[in-house]
Write an enzyme that holds these catalytic residues in place. Structure first.
Site, PDB file in Angstrom:
ATOM      1  N   GLU A  65      37.445  43.803  37.474  1.00  0.00           N
ATOM      2  CA  GLU A  65      36.134  44.437  36.793  1.00  0.00           C
ATOM      3  C   GLU A  65      35.550  44.035  35.480  1.00  0.00           C
ATOM      4  OE1 GLU A  65      36.858  48.418  35.680  1.00  0.00           O
ATOM      5  OE2 GLU A  65      36.561  48.628  37.710  1.00  0.00           O
ATOM      6  N   GLU A  76      39.086  44.310  47.782  1.00  0.00           N
ATOM      7  CA  GLU A  76      39.255  43.545  49.792  1.00  0.00           C
ATOM      8  C   GLU A  76      38.303  42.570  49.153  1.00  0.00           C
ATOM      9  OE1 GLU A  76      38.076  46.761  48.261  1.00  0.00           O
ATOM     10  OE2 GLU A  76      37.700  48.615  49.416  1.00  0.00           O
TER      11      GLU A  76
END
Ligand code: THU
Length: 167
Positions: A65, A76
């Site tokens: 993040e 992913e």
């Protein structure tokens, strides 16, 4: 009047990882380890993904993040980007995804976001090999045989190539 067209799909659901082949269990446990390595100070939702390549190799990734929220990346796509850039000739054949919530439990619900579906679909389309999606949740495991099932009517490279070149 339009004609109704239906799209439906089937997937397997397991209550226990013991029912899965050893290679899938290994992929899930790699995804779980990757979730533990996530950098998710804002959402506190730590996601892990592990890609199985055709050679058998596994490549993992987690969400990373950022204070500028859109700059963060999903697990992913982290895992797939690592796999494709490090092993460009080795096709992804499966991806296991799991997540750890703020209280340290495995998440009740896990599913790849739309952006990640599109990125997984790119790999499936360009290599012509199905990518199996293994979603590992607290009380169940779902196995979906191809990303095309999670992204029906998708836009992909074939969509760009449908018109004959004009003279
Ligand atoms: N996230 C993933 O890594 N994968 C998904 O499929 C869904 C969401 C991440 C993005 C963000 O860091 C956090 O989970 C909360 O949305």
């Amino acid at each position: 009047m339009g004609v109704t067209k239906n799209i439906s799909f089937s997937y397997l659901e397991f209550e226990n990882a013991d029912e899965l082949p050893a290679s899938d269990r290994e992929l899930i446990s790699t995804a779980l380890n990757a979730a533990g390595l996530a950098y998710a100070p804002y959402s506190k939702f730590r996601v892990g993904a592990a890609v199985r390549l055709e050679s058998g190799r596994m490549v993992h990734g987690s969400n990373v993040e950022n204070a500028a929220f859109p700059s963060g990346t999903c697990a992913e796509r982290t895992a797939l980007a690592a796999a494709v850039s490090n092993f460009p000739d080795d096709s992804p054949v499966a991806i296991a995804i799991t997540a750890i919530t703020e209280n340290g439990d495995i998440a009740e619900s896990v599913s790849p976001c739309g952006n990640c579906r599109q990125v997984i679909a790119e790999e499936e389309t360009r290599r012509g090999k199905q990518i199996r999606i293994i979603l590992c949740m607290k009380k169940k495991i779902r196995v979906i045989e191809s990303i095309s099932l999670l992204l029906p009517l998708q836009f992909n490279m074939n969509s760009l190539r449908q018109d004959p070149p004009s003279q």
